[in-house]
Structure formats: structure tokens, C-alpha cells
Scaffold this motif. Structure first.
Motif, mmCIF file in Angstrom:
data_model
loop_
_atom_site.group_PDB
_atom_site.id
_atom_site.type_symbol
_atom_site.label_atom_id
_atom_site.label_comp_id
_atom_site.label_asym_id
_atom_site.label_seq_id
_atom_site.Cartn_x
_atom_site.Cartn_y
_atom_site.Cartn_z
ATOM 1 N N GLY A 1 10.521 38.707 5.997
ATOM 2 C CA GLY A 1 9.579 39.816 6.150
ATOM 3 C C GLY A 1 8.135 39.375 6.168
ATOM 4 N N ARG A 2 7.905 38.086 6.354
ATOM 5 C CA ARG A 2 6.565 37.513 6.229
ATOM 6 C C ARG A 2 5.547 38.159 7.179
ATOM 7 N NH1 ARG A 2 6.913 31.435 5.461
ATOM 8 N NH2 ARG A 2 7.372 32.122 3.348
ATOM 9 N N ALA A 3 5.936 38.482 8.394
ATOM 10 C CA ALA A 3 4.983 39.054 9.360
ATOM 11 C C ALA A 3 4.371 40.353 8.829
ATOM 12 C CB ALA A 3 5.661 39.284 10.701
ATOM 13 N N GLY A 4 5.184 41.216 8.270
ATOM 14 C CA GLY A 4 4.670 42.462 7.705
ATOM 15 C C GLY A 4 3.776 42.230 6.510
ATOM 16 N N HIS A 5 4.132 41.268 5.689
ATOM 17 C CA HIS A 5 3.315 40.941 4.521
ATOM 18 C C HIS A 5 1.975 40.338 4.955
ATOM 19 C CE1 HIS A 5 6.820 41.961 2.270
ATOM 20 N NE2 HIS A 5 7.489 40.878 2.635
ATOM 21 N N GLN A 6 1.994 39.566 6.038
ATOM 22 C CA GLN A 6 0.752 38.961 6.521
ATOM 23 C C GLN A 6 -0.234 40.017 7.001
ATOM 24 O OE1 GLN A 6 2.082 35.842 9.230
ATOM 25 N NE2 GLN A 6 1.611 34.335 7.657
ATOM 26 N N ASP A 7 0.265 41.098 7.573
ATOM 27 C CA ASP A 7 -0.636 42.189 7.967
ATOM 28 C C ASP A 7 -1.377 42.733 6.745
ATOM 29 O OD1 ASP A 7 0.172 41.920 10.600
ATOM 30 O OD2 ASP A 7 1.574 43.600 10.538
ATOM 31 N N ALA A 8 -0.656 42.927 5.653
ATOM 32 C CA ALA A 8 -1.282 43.423 4.415
ATOM 33 C C ALA A 8 -2.253 42.387 3.856
ATOM 34 C CB ALA A 8 -0.203 43.765 3.389
ATOM 35 N N ILE A 9 -1.912 41.107 3.959
ATOM 36 C CA ILE A 9 -2.795 40.035 3.488
ATOM 37 C C ILE A 9 -4.109 40.067 4.264
ATOM 38 C CG2 ILE A 9 -3.106 37.520 3.481
ATOM 39 C CD1 ILE A 9 -0.053 37.339 2.863
ATOM 40 N N ILE A 10 -4.027 40.187 5.572
ATOM 41 C CA ILE A 10 -5.227 40.192 6.421
ATOM 42 C C ILE A 10 -6.125 41.380 6.080
ATOM 43 C CG2 ILE A 10 -6.034 40.489 8.801
ATOM 44 C CD1 ILE A 10 -3.541 38.758 9.602
ATOM 45 N N ARG A 11 -5.524 42.554 5.881
ATOM 46 C CA ARG A 11 -6.318 43.733 5.512
ATOM 47 C C ARG A 11 -7.042 43.505 4.182
ATOM 48 N NH1 ARG A 11 -1.815 46.396 7.359
ATOM 49 N NH2 ARG A 11 -1.054 46.757 5.246
ATOM 50 N N SER A 12 -6.322 43.002 3.199
ATOM 51 C CA SER A 12 -6.904 42.822 1.867
ATOM 52 C C SER A 12 -7.989 41.750 1.853
ATOM 53 C CB SER A 12 -5.813 42.457 0.851
ATOM 54 O OG SER A 12 -4.911 43.521 0.686
ATOM 55 N N ILE A 13 -7.732 40.610 2.486
ATOM 56 C CA ILE A 13 -8.740 39.546 2.462
ATOM 57 C C ILE A 13 -9.974 39.973 3.259
ATOM 58 C CG2 ILE A 13 -7.903 38.160 4.419
ATOM 59 C CD1 ILE A 13 -9.287 36.782 1.100
ATOM 60 N N GLY A 14 -9.778 40.741 4.318
ATOM 61 C CA GLY A 14 -10.917 41.262 5.084
ATOM 62 C C GLY A 14 -11.802 42.143 4.232
ATOM 63 N N THR A 15 -11.198 43.000 3.439
ATOM 64 C CA THR A 15 -11.959 43.868 2.539
ATOM 65 C C THR A 15 -12.688 43.043 1.488
ATOM 66 O OG1 THR A 15 -10.403 45.689 2.859
ATOM 67 C CG2 THR A 15 -11.781 45.772 0.877
ATOM 68 N N LEU A 16 -12.001 42.075 0.896
ATOM 69 C CA LEU A 16 -12.622 41.269 -0.163
ATOM 70 C C LEU A 16 -13.791 40.444 0.359
ATOM 71 C CD1 LEU A 16 -9.449 40.182 -2.140
ATOM 72 C CD2 LEU A 16 -11.251 41.722 -2.920
ATOM 73 N N VAL A 17 -13.649 39.864 1.542
ATOM 74 C CA VAL A 17 -14.744 39.078 2.122
ATOM 75 C C VAL A 17 -15.967 39.962 2.314
ATOM 76 C CG1 VAL A 17 -15.488 37.909 4.245
ATOM 77 C CG2 VAL A 17 -13.325 37.301 3.194
ATOM 78 N N THR A 18 -15.742 41.210 2.673
ATOM 79 C CA THR A 18 -16.840 42.149 2.914
ATOM 80 C C THR A 18 -17.556 42.541 1.624
ATOM 81 O OG1 THR A 18 -15.673 43.029 4.829
ATOM 82 C CG2 THR A 18 -17.409 44.402 3.909
ATOM 83 N N VAL A 19 -16.812 42.741 0.538
ATOM 84 C CA VAL A 19 -17.418 43.283 -0.680
ATOM 85 C C VAL A 19 -17.828 42.237 -1.706
ATOM 86 C CG1 VAL A 19 -16.243 45.494 -0.433
ATOM 87 C CG2 VAL A 19 -15.210 43.713 -1.857
ATOM 88 N N MET A 20 -17.296 41.033 -1.622
ATOM 89 C CA MET A 20 -17.629 40.009 -2.618
ATOM 90 C C MET A 20 -18.863 39.233 -2.172
ATOM 91 S SD MET A 20 -14.435 38.705 -4.595
ATOM 92 C CE MET A 20 -13.287 39.832 -5.341
#
Length: 131
Positions: A67-86
Motif C-alpha cells: 500500500g506504499r503508493a497511497g501512504h506516499q500521497d499522505a507523506i507528500i501532503r504532510s511534508i509539504g505543509t510542514l515545509v511551509t509552516v516551519m
């Protein structure tokens, strides 16, 4: 060879299978497997912030290759948000280290960077609440 020691009742995930130690247990792993000890496992209800969601999605990508592909989508969303706010340079460096580890397929190592991001996020939230 990797040796891990589990305390009585401690759980570990090995290639998606949940193991529970009965008594103090030592396991010798002689080939490549995905292993998480109990303290490294996050429950879904614990993924309450962006950094925690990042950790949880990365953990799932590590233990669920199918199921890695689906999990990677969530990873990309989360890291994108963190890069923006940190804003702190150390936090941005942890984001870059995390992204590098995921790009290399080293999800276990990425979990360590995600734990750093959880610490940065917790400190930031604590300082906002204290203000």
C-alpha cells in the motif's frame, strides 16, 4: 545480523506481523525485514498533528509495501505543509533529511527525522499556547 531484545509483553512488527514477547525475548534477524519495536509504533488516534500524521504515514509505508503508493500521497501532503509552516533552520533541515530518506526508500531512517519534526512541532505549539 540484527539482534533486538523485547521485554515481557512488548510488541514488535516484523514485515507486517505483530509479535508479542512472552517473557524477555531476544530475536536475531538474519535477513532484510521491516521491523518496528512497540515504542516506535504509532496508533491512528495518536496522529493528531501534521508531524504526527507524517510519522504515521511513513510508518505505514515502511510496514505495508503493497500500500506504499497511497501512504506516499499522505507523506507528500504532510511534508509539504510542514515545509511551509516551519521557519526554524533546524526544522527545515529535518524536513530535508526526511525527504531525502524517503526519496532513497529508507523509511526506517525517515521515521527518525519525523520524530525530530514532532519535537519541533510540539515546541512550536507549546510556545504559541504559552503566549
Amino acid at each position: 545480523m540484527l539482534r533486538i531484545t523485547l521485554r515481557d509483553g512488548e510488541k514488535a512488527i516484523v514485515n507486517g506481523a505483530v509479535l508479542r514477547a512472552v517473557g524477555r525475548t531476544q530475536i536475531a534477524v538474519e535477513n532484510q525485514v521491516s521491523i518496528l519495536r512497540g515504542r516506535e509504533v504509532m496508533q491512528p488516534e495518536e496522529a493528531t498533528t501534521t508531524a504526527r500524521q507524517l510519522y504515521f504515514s511513513t510508518m505505514l509505508a515502511y510496514i505495508d509495501p503493497a500500500g506504499r503508493a497511497g501512504h506516499q500521497d499522505a507523506i507528500i501532503r504532510s511534508i509539504g505543509t510542514l515545509v511551509t509552516v516551519m521557519a526554524a533552520p533546524e526544522a527545515r533541515a529535518a524536513c530535508l533529511a526526511f525527504a531525502h530518506d524517503v526519496a532513497q526508500g529508507d523509511y526506517y531512517k525517515a521515521l527518525a527525522a519525523a520524530r525530530e519534526l514532532i519535537a519541533f512541532e510540539t515546541a512550536a505549539l507549546d510556545s504559541v499556547q504559552a503566549a
